[in-house]
Design an enzyme around this catalytic site. Structure first.
Site, PDB file in Angstrom:
ATOM      1  N   CYS A  98       0.825  -1.206   0.000  1.00 34.41           N
ATOM      2  CA  CYS A  98       0.000   0.000   0.000  1.00 34.41           C
ATOM      3  C   CYS A  98       0.864   1.264   0.000  1.00 34.41           C
ATOM      4  CB  CYS A  98      -0.951  -0.053   1.193  1.00 34.41           C
ATOM      5  SG  CYS A  98      -2.167   1.283   1.265  1.00 34.41           S
ATOM      6  N   GLY A  99       0.645   2.161   0.934  1.00 31.27           N
ATOM      7  CA  GLY A  99       1.396   3.413   0.993  1.00 31.27           C
ATOM      8  C   GLY A  99       2.885   3.212   1.142  1.00 31.27           C
TER       9      GLY A  99
END
Length: 187
Positions: A98-99
């Protein structure tokens, strides 16, 4: 099995590393270490506190995992580029979900390898250093290319599989996590 260092920030997305950390340690005895850019306490987006993390330094061996969270998406994101590049140079596998993939993009680690993330526009929109658009693969599962593992947010099971396999757990054992967590999606 080689050690796994999971990098957390305040607001880390706890569900993204839960299968890796929980099942990895409980079922397979994985050596899981929690680090943060400066060390100390961090709290997840859900309010789950970790009272102490080690300060991030490039390990000599193992897998370095960047957990996602909104901290990687803002102008004040921690810069861990040198630590990630040094970890890779020392022979570590470097992984992000993800991030956390923004941190790899900022370090230039996604420019020459096939990788995935949270959509084709996600990394170009958040990383000025990112030059890997031609190597982006839009898929819902984790992806390993050489010493780099990437995953979109909803892929914690395949991410755990790839990281544990990279740490040295036999693939048939690591696959148990992915298969077990995927059962709820079977008809």
């Amino acid at each position: 099995m080689k050690p796994i260092t999971i990098i957390l920030t305040d607001g880390y997305s706890d569900w993204e590393i839960a299968p890796l950390a929980g099942a990895g340690r409980a079922f397979f005895g994985a050596d899981i270490r929690f680090a943060s850019p400066r060390g100390g306490a961090v709290t997840s987006v859900a309010g789950l506190p970790i009272s102490d993390t080690i300060a991030l330094t490039p390990p000599d061996d193992g897998v370095v995992v960047v957990c996602g969270g909104s901290a990687w998406e803002g102008a004040t994101a921690p810069d861990i580029s040198d630590a990630l590049r040094q970890s890779l140079e020392k022979g570590c596998v470097v992984a992000a979900i993800c991030g956390g993939t923004v941190a790899l993009a900022n370090a230039g680690l996604l420019d020459q390898v096939r990788h995935t993330s949270n959509g084709a526009d996600y990394l170009p929109g958040l990383s000025k250093a990112y030059r890997g658009t031609s190597n982006y693969v839009d898929q819902p599962q984790a992806l390993r290319d050489g010493q780099i593992i990437t995953a979109p947010a909803p892929a914690p099971a395949s991410f755990a599989f790839e990281v544990l396999a990279a740490a040295g757990l036999p693939e048939d054992a690591a696959r148990q996590i992915k298969d077990m967590l995927g059962q709820e999606h079977q008809r």
